[in-house]
Write an enzyme that holds these catalytic residues in place. Structure first.
Site, short mmCIF file in Angstrom:
data_model
loop_
_atom_site.label_atom_id
_atom_site.label_comp_id
_atom_site.label_asym_id
_atom_site.label_seq_id
_atom_site.Cartn_x
_atom_site.Cartn_y
_atom_site.Cartn_z
N HIS A 108 35.41 71.59 42.46
CA HIS A 108 35.25 72.25 41.06
C HIS A 108 35.81 71.70 39.99
CE1 HIS A 108 38.70 74.02 43.01
NE2 HIS A 108 39.21 74.58 41.77
N ASP A 125 36.32 81.97 35.36
CA ASP A 125 37.66 82.34 36.06
C ASP A 125 38.00 83.51 36.19
OD1 ASP A 125 40.51 81.88 37.16
OD2 ASP A 125 39.87 79.89 37.30
#
Length: 103
Positions: free
Chosen positions: A101, A31
């Site tokens: 996700h 991320d």
């Protein structure tokens, strides 16, 4: 639904990302705004907009997402102490990118 999500562009290699796993069904990458010391996203290579859009045909993909998350947790050295998997669904559930996700 358009195949042009931020995540589909990462899957196709059009946007650089810290990819840590990619196979025929899923891609995992770090991320860019981590909320934890280890924060990896696991996405299906094909756009499934939300958890509510998962069909019986998607079971192998969703299963692979969870299995890859476990493999990565072990590789990152966090599995033994424990980790959290999060899948948000739609606006009220906190989903920001409409491409399924796991965090």
């Amino acid at each position: 639904m358009s195949e042009d999500t931020l995540f589909s562009k990462i899957v196709r290699g059009e946007i650089p990302a810290g990819i840590v796993h990619q196979d025929d069904l899923v891609t995992a990458f770090r991320d860019i705004a981590p909320q934890a010391p280890t924060h990896i996203l696991v996405v299906p290579n094909r756009v499934i907009p939300t958890a509510d859009d998962v069909t019986p045909d998607d079971e192998a993909v969703v299963g692979r997402m969870v299995r890859v998350a476990g493999e990565l947790a072990r590789a990152e050295g966090i599995a033994q102490d424990g980790y959290r998997l999060i899948m948000n669904c739609r606006d009220h559930g906190g989903q920001e990118v409409y491409h399924l996700h796991l965090h």
